[in-house]
Scaffold this motif. Structure first.
Motif, PDB file in Angstrom:
ATOM      1  N   MET A 293       0.840  -1.193   0.000  1.00  0.00           N
ATOM      2  CA  MET A 293       0.000   0.000   0.000  1.00  0.00           C
ATOM      3  C   MET A 293       0.879   1.248   0.000  1.00  0.00           C
ATOM      4  SD  MET A 293      -2.980  -0.956   2.648  1.00  0.00           S
ATOM      5  CE  MET A 293      -3.306  -2.655   3.060  1.00  0.00           C
TER       6      MET A 293
ATOM      7  N   LEU B 273      -4.903   3.886   7.323  1.00  0.00           N
ATOM      8  CA  LEU B 273      -5.187   2.702   8.140  1.00  0.00           C
ATOM      9  C   LEU B 273      -4.912   2.995   9.602  1.00  0.00           C
ATOM     10  CD1 LEU B 273      -4.108  -0.258   5.953  1.00  0.00           C
ATOM     11  CD2 LEU B 273      -6.069  -0.230   7.481  1.00  0.00           C
TER      12      LEU B 273
ATOM     13  N   HIS C  61      -7.828   4.197  11.526  1.00  0.00           N
ATOM     14  CA  HIS C  61      -9.006   3.326  11.553  1.00  0.00           C
ATOM     15  C   HIS C  61      -9.916   3.585  12.762  1.00  0.00           C
ATOM     16  CE1 HIS C  61     -11.248  -0.294  10.405  1.00  0.00           C
ATOM     17  NE2 HIS C  61     -11.360  -0.524  11.699  1.00  0.00           N
TER      18      HIS C  61
ATOM     19  N   MET D 169     -12.032   6.750  12.742  1.00  0.00           N
ATOM     20  CA  MET D 169     -13.055   6.892  11.704  1.00  0.00           C
ATOM     21  C   MET D 169     -14.210   5.951  12.024  1.00  0.00           C
ATOM     22  SD  MET D 169     -10.454   6.960   8.449  1.00  0.00           S
ATOM     23  CE  MET D 169     -11.623   7.477   7.211  1.00  0.00           C
TER      24      MET D 169
ATOM     25  N   SER E 129     -16.963   5.251   9.262  1.00  0.00           N
ATOM     26  CA  SER E 129     -17.815   4.845   8.149  1.00  0.00           C
ATOM     27  C   SER E 129     -17.721   3.336   7.954  1.00  0.00           C
ATOM     28  CB  SER E 129     -17.421   5.577   6.869  1.00  0.00           C
ATOM     29  OG  SER E 129     -16.292   4.973   6.288  1.00  0.00           O
TER      30      SER E 129
ATOM     31  N   GLY F 206     -19.202   3.327   2.727  1.00  0.00           N
ATOM     32  CA  GLY F 206     -17.925   3.282   2.021  1.00  0.00           C
ATOM     33  C   GLY F 206     -18.103   2.872   0.573  1.00  0.00           C
ATOM     34  N   GLY F 207     -18.860   1.802   0.350  1.00  0.00           N
ATOM     35  CA  GLY F 207     -19.060   1.301  -1.001  1.00  0.00           C
ATOM     36  C   GLY F 207     -19.828   2.286  -1.867  1.00  0.00           C
TER      37      GLY F 207
ATOM     38  N   TYR G  51     -19.754   5.527  -1.251  1.00  0.00           N
ATOM     39  CA  TYR G  51     -18.927   6.737  -1.245  1.00  0.00           C
ATOM     40  C   TYR G  51     -19.805   7.967  -1.352  1.00  0.00           C
ATOM     41  CZ  TYR G  51     -14.505   9.198  -1.564  1.00  0.00           C
ATOM     42  OH  TYR G  51     -13.423   9.988  -1.297  1.00  0.00           O
TER      43      TYR G  51
ATOM     44  N   GLU H 188     -13.610  10.649   4.708  1.00  0.00           N
ATOM     45  CA  GLU H 188     -12.324  10.393   4.048  1.00  0.00           C
ATOM     46  C   GLU H 188     -11.569  11.702   3.845  1.00  0.00           C
ATOM     47  OE1 GLU H 188     -10.693   7.541   2.950  1.00  0.00           O
ATOM     48  OE2 GLU H 188     -12.187   6.415   4.079  1.00  0.00           O
TER      49      GLU H 188
ATOM     50  N   ARG I  23      -8.181  12.759   5.670  1.00  0.00           N
ATOM     51  CA  ARG I  23      -7.051  12.980   4.784  1.00  0.00           C
ATOM     52  C   ARG I  23      -6.324  14.260   5.206  1.00  0.00           C
ATOM     53  NH1 ARG I  23      -5.294  12.365  -0.634  1.00  0.00           N
ATOM     54  NH2 ARG I  23      -3.364  13.550  -0.638  1.00  0.00           N
TER      55      ARG I  23
ATOM     56  N   MET J   2      -8.191  12.153  -4.432  1.00  0.00           N
ATOM     57  CA  MET J   2      -8.779  10.925  -3.916  1.00  0.00           C
ATOM     58  C   MET J   2      -9.767  10.293  -4.895  1.00  0.00           C
ATOM     59  SD  MET J   2      -9.323  12.422  -0.112  1.00  0.00           S
ATOM     60  CE  MET J   2     -10.147  11.057   0.659  1.00  0.00           C
TER      61      MET J   2
ATOM     62  N   VAL K 112     -18.575  -0.379  -9.282  1.00  0.00           N
ATOM     63  CA  VAL K 112     -18.389   0.908  -8.599  1.00  0.00           C
ATOM     64  C   VAL K 112     -18.358   0.709  -7.083  1.00  0.00           C
ATOM     65  CG1 VAL K 112     -19.464   3.145  -8.136  1.00  0.00           C
ATOM     66  CG2 VAL K 112     -19.399   2.243 -10.468  1.00  0.00           C
ATOM     67  N   PHE K 113     -19.240  -0.151  -6.584  1.00  0.00           N
ATOM     68  CA  PHE K 113     -19.259  -0.398  -5.134  1.00  0.00           C
ATOM     69  C   PHE K 113     -17.903  -0.944  -4.680  1.00  0.00           C
ATOM     70  CE2 PHE K 113     -20.128  -2.615  -1.197  1.00  0.00           C
ATOM     71  CZ  PHE K 113     -21.039  -1.789  -0.558  1.00  0.00           C
TER      72      PHE K 113
ATOM     73  N   ASN L  78     -15.169   1.757  -4.764  1.00  0.00           N
ATOM     74  CA  ASN L  78     -15.316   2.668  -3.626  1.00  0.00           C
ATOM     75  C   ASN L  78     -14.903   2.008  -2.319  1.00  0.00           C
ATOM     76  OD1 ASN L  78     -16.192   4.970  -4.924  1.00  0.00           O
ATOM     77  ND2 ASN L  78     -18.333   4.309  -4.910  1.00  0.00           N
ATOM     78  N   LEU L  79     -15.324   0.754  -2.185  1.00  0.00           N
ATOM     79  CA  LEU L  79     -15.037   0.038  -0.942  1.00  0.00           C
ATOM     80  C   LEU L  79     -13.543   0.070  -0.642  1.00  0.00           C
ATOM     81  CD1 LEU L  79     -16.283  -1.695   1.276  1.00  0.00           C
ATOM     82  CD2 LEU L  79     -15.823  -3.700  -0.126  1.00  0.00           C
TER      83      LEU L  79
ATOM     84  N   ARG M 134     -11.291   2.148  -1.406  1.00  0.00           N
ATOM     85  CA  ARG M 134     -10.610   3.400  -1.087  1.00  0.00           C
ATOM     86  C   ARG M 134     -11.174   3.998   0.185  1.00  0.00           C
ATOM     87  NH1 ARG M 134     -12.920   8.212  -4.707  1.00  0.00           N
ATOM     88  NH2 ARG M 134     -15.024   7.454  -5.017  1.00  0.00           N
ATOM     89  N   THR M 135     -11.950   3.210   0.914  1.00  0.00           N
ATOM     90  CA  THR M 135     -12.478   3.716   2.180  1.00  0.00           C
ATOM     91  C   THR M 135     -12.133   2.756   3.319  1.00  0.00           C
ATOM     92  OG1 THR M 135     -14.580   2.711   1.570  1.00  0.00           O
ATOM     93  CG2 THR M 135     -14.364   5.092   1.219  1.00  0.00           C
ATOM     94  N   ARG M 136     -12.616   3.090   4.496  1.00  0.00           N
ATOM     95  CA  ARG M 136     -12.174   2.460   5.729  1.00  0.00           C
ATOM     96  C   ARG M 136     -12.317   0.939   5.740  1.00  0.00           C
ATOM     97  NH1 ARG M 136     -15.084   1.670  10.623  1.00  0.00           N
ATOM     98  NH2 ARG M 136     -13.764   1.727  12.474  1.00  0.00           N
ATOM     99  N   THR M 137     -13.490   0.438   5.380  1.00  0.00           N
ATOM    100  CA  THR M 137     -13.716  -1.006   5.466  1.00  0.00           C
ATOM    101  C   THR M 137     -12.809  -1.767   4.493  1.00  0.00           C
ATOM    102  OG1 THR M 137     -16.003  -0.587   6.072  1.00  0.00           O
ATOM    103  CG2 THR M 137     -15.473  -2.802   5.321  1.00  0.00           C
TER     104      THR M 137
ATOM    105  N   ARG N  76      -9.951  -0.824   3.224  1.00  0.00           N
ATOM    106  CA  ARG N  76      -8.557  -0.776   3.685  1.00  0.00           C
ATOM    107  C   ARG N  76      -8.335  -1.784   4.795  1.00  0.00           C
ATOM    108  NH1 ARG N  76      -8.799   5.029   3.062  1.00  0.00           N
ATOM    109  NH2 ARG N  76      -9.671   5.078   5.145  1.00  0.00           N
ATOM    110  N   ALA N  77      -9.335  -1.920   5.663  1.00  0.00           N
ATOM    111  CA  ALA N  77      -9.204  -2.892   6.751  1.00  0.00           C
ATOM    112  C   ALA N  77      -9.093  -4.313   6.179  1.00  0.00           C
ATOM    113  CB  ALA N  77     -10.385  -2.781   7.710  1.00  0.00           C
TER     114      ALA N  77
ATOM    115  N   MET O 212      -7.746  -5.172   3.367  1.00  0.00           N
ATOM    116  CA  MET O 212      -6.397  -5.354   2.834  1.00  0.00           C
ATOM    117  C   MET O 212      -5.373  -5.466   3.956  1.00  0.00           C
ATOM    118  SD  MET O 212      -6.360  -2.992  -0.579  1.00  0.00           S
ATOM    119  CE  MET O 212      -7.013  -1.464   0.079  1.00  0.00           C
TER     120      MET O 212
ATOM    121  N   THR P 253     -16.985 -10.351   7.693  1.00  0.00           N
ATOM    122  CA  THR P 253     -17.627  -9.388   6.794  1.00  0.00           C
ATOM    123  C   THR P 253     -17.220  -9.650   5.350  1.00  0.00           C
ATOM    124  OG1 THR P 253     -17.513  -7.750   8.561  1.00  0.00           O
ATOM    125  CG2 THR P 253     -18.047  -6.934   6.373  1.00  0.00           C
TER     126      THR P 253
ATOM    127  N   VAL Q   1     -19.743 -10.206   2.330  1.00  0.00           N
ATOM    128  CA  VAL Q   1     -19.820  -9.353   1.138  1.00  0.00           C
ATOM    129  C   VAL Q   1     -19.566 -10.185  -0.108  1.00  0.00           C
ATOM    130  CG1 VAL Q   1     -18.840  -7.365  -0.059  1.00  0.00           C
ATOM    131  CG2 VAL Q   1     -19.051  -7.343   2.423  1.00  0.00           C
TER     132      VAL Q   1
END
Ligand SMILES: Nc1ncnc2c1ncn2[C@@H]1O[C@H](COP(=O)(O)OP(=O)(O)OP(=O)(O)O)[C@@H](O)[C@H]1O
Ligand SMILES: [Mg+2]
Lengths: 254, 355
Positions: A94, A102, A105, A108, A110, A115-116, A118, A126, A130, B22, B194-195, B198-199, B201-204, B206-207, B209, B231, B235
């Protein structure tokens, strides 16, 4: 004022090996406590017990008047205990930014859906976080590498990014396991400056493991010495330097 | 926007605020490209015959399923050999709602996904203790158990005979041909892409990964590893369930044979060939693995016409070619088609100064 962290009778066994043997240690809010000792003394084990990666065989750990001995690591992070590792544990594939995000975490909130999608909250969050991350990036002077994959960075920079990731959590207590190991003099000086700045700007309590006695004497308020899982001595840097037991333990090794 | 000189190469785009930095799509040119691609897919059914539309439909469904599996395997680092069965759970749950209970497809589709997510999450619980091969075996058990239930509970599933599913209707239109179904699949596929983008690049995301890359560091960052593993299973299975429900209602029939371990392995092959841990990789892999047998068959037919009797031999070689390709990818390009495509693009970005 009560100490921020109290470790009482902490014992840790690995099979026949006793890594920690009944350690008692208080850590005061806002101080920098150095932990020193020869290889295998139990320094990393002590940090692992505080951050919850190791389950102690006995003893208690109380953080801000709350017993955390049995809490899983992620709950302790939520309480504000952050750390870095002796062998860098960054997410290598990353980018620096992703690693730092991260680190935020627990700050935050969301979830999966926002998130999905956005949309609204997740997006605002975010962007807002940031901004906080950029403050840390400025502070650590790593502006030029924010989009770089961490695995491609030089060792010294990785150490700095790992500190940044721990800072992103806004820790009340920061555990640093040999943050300057393997660095050249200049990098060590930079790192020492960052650590002192963190203490000054945020008043973060820090427990710092370090082998370089010069650094330890320069930046720590107090020093604890471990040897074979036992606490050998505790005191100000000057006291430790003069302590015959410490001198003997160190001279005995070399 | 400043006009761009088409004769000058992209030297890099400089962003001026976080929102731009972003965004999923950085280049202004790339935005146009995405719009062009979407426009192309909107008119696609009018440019080709129904056969190619049906191929596109199968690819769309495969993309949804492959993204789902990649969320679990590629992004979260949990292995699963039960993806085909989770597709089956979604297909049967939705099918029972529409065919047996007479409910609307538009309710059955999301419910199918949710039921699959629930079952998938449940079978994800062992991931707390099991890793690698052991987890693979646990998900294999999921595959076996689910197949067993489908076959042996005829009161609910009609057993080995399978179920006939009704075509969805919307505002008096029945989606009963390839073209009308095409648009339904197109919309859901786009939403699924798209979902996922987006997923991650956001908190969940990233968690997810972080759990994949370093369990311990993730825990110390405050990530509840167990929660995120389960989770990810849920998903991933939701995607599988939606893909299965779509597939079933598109085919008009479902039977246990549609959701065997072969399907699970086919989807694993898609994400390995396409690229683990990449949404684009799942898309490329789904296209590749859906098109490959079709191309092979056409080749076999062509050869068969000129050298009678060869068709049969070539058809039986399909499986071997399949297996060989996967092995070649594993050895020579473990990052899959997505990486190969990036290499090609980078090559031309710098061309003619590639060296
Ligand atoms: N996970 C583990 N499994 C088995 N033994 C362990 C484990 N972790 C630590 N030990 C043992 O516990 C003792 C203390 O190790 P620890 O890593 O805490 O030492 P340290 O003071 O950090 O040493 P160093 O300066 O080399 O980092 C050593 O004998 C070590 O072998
Ligand atoms: Mg150590």
């Amino acid at each position: 004022m009560a100490p921020q962290l109290v470790i009482d009778g902490l014992t840790l066994h690995f099979g026949g090996v006793t890594a920690l043997a009944g350690i008692y240690q208080e850590v005061n809010r806002g101080e920098i406590l150095a932990v020193i000792g020869p290889n295998g003394a139990g320094k990393t084990s002590l940090l692992n017990c505080i951050s919850g990666l190791y389950r102690p065989s006995g003893g208690r750990i109380v953080f801000e008047d709350r017993e955390i001995t049995r809490l899983p690591p992620h709950r302790r992070a939520e309480l504000g205990i952050g750390r870095t590792f002796q062998n860098i544990e960054l997410f290598k594939h990353m980018t620096v930014l992703e690693n730092l995000m991260l680190g935020r975490h627990v700050r935050m909130s969301s979830g999966l859906f926002s998130g999905g999608l956005y949309w609204g909250r997740a997006r605002r969050e975010e962007e807002q976080h940031r901004r906080r991350i950029e403050e840390i990036i400025d502070f650590l002077e790593i502006e030029g590498i924010r989009h770089k994959a961490v695995g491609t960075l030089a060792y010294g920079l990785q150490k700095r990014v790992e500190l940044g990731r721990a800072l992103a959590l806004e820790p009340q207590l920061l555990l640093l396991d040999e943050p300057m190991a393997g660095m050249n003099l200049e990098e060590k000086e930079d790192m020492a400056r960052f650590i002192l700045d963190v203490a000054e700007e945020w008043g973060t309590t820090m427990i710092l493991i370090e082998h370089d006695m010069g650094v330890v004497m320069d930046i720590s308020d107090r020093v604890t010495v471990l040897d074979f899982g036992r606490k050998l001595a505790e005191g100000t840097p000057e006291e430790i330097q003069r302590n015959p037991l410490v001198i003997k333990a160190y001279l005995g090794k070399h | 926007m400043r006009p761009r000189n088409p004769f000058v190469m992209d030297c890099g785009v400089f962003t001026t605020n976080y929102r731009e930095d972003m965004a999923i799509i950085h280049h202004p040119g790339a935005k146009l490209k995405v719009l062009a691609v979407i426009a192309f897919f909107l008119v696609f059914p009018f440019m080709v015959g129904p056969y190619y539309v049906s191929v596109a439909n199968l690819i769309g469904i495969a993309i949804i399923g492959a993204i789902g599996l990649n969320i679990l395997v590629g992004f979260t680092g949990q292995i699963s050999i039960g993806h085909g069965a989770f597709m089956g759970v979604g297909a049967y749950a939705a099918g029972i709602l529409t065919a047996t209970l007479g409910l609307s497809f538009w309710i059955a589709l999301p419910v199918g996904g949710l039921v699959a997510a629930l079952i998938g999450g449940l079978f994800g619980v062992p991931s707390l203790r099991l890793k690698g091969l052991y987890l693979a075996i646990a998900t294999l058990a999921a595959q076996v158990i689910i197949e067993f239930v489908i076959v042996h509970w005829p009161a609910l599933t009609r057993g080995p005979a399978g179920m006939v599913l009704p075509a969805p209707t919307i505002g008096g239109i029945t989606l009963d041909d390839d073209t009308s179904f095409y648009y339904l699949i197109l919309i859901i596929t786009l939403a699924a892409i798209v979902f996922a983008l987006n997923l991650f690049r956001t908190r969940t995301g990233r968690a997810f990964m972080a759990v994949r890359d370093r369990d311990l560091a993730a825990a110390v960052m405050g990530i509840n590893i167990f929660k995120y593993k389960v989770t990810a299973f849920a998903v991933s299975s939701f995607y599988a369930g939606v893909a299965g429900a779509l597939w079933g209602h598109y085919l008009g029939v479902i039977s246990p044979e549609h959701f065997t371990i072969h399907v699970s392995i086919l989807y694993l092959a898609m994400i390995i060939v396409g690229g683990l841990g990449s949404v684009m990789g799942a898309i490329y892999g789904a296209c590749f693995m859906t098109l490959l047998p079709i191309v092979l068959r056409e080749l076999a037919d062509a050869f068969g016409r000129s050298f009678g009797g060869l068709t049969h031999v070539m058809l039986s070689m399909q499986e071997a070619v399949f297996g060989l390709l996967i092995i070649l990818f594993l050895i020579f390009e473990p990052d899959g088609l997505a990486k190969m495509w990036r290499n090609v693009k980078n090559y031309f970005k710098l061309w003619p100064f590639s060296y």
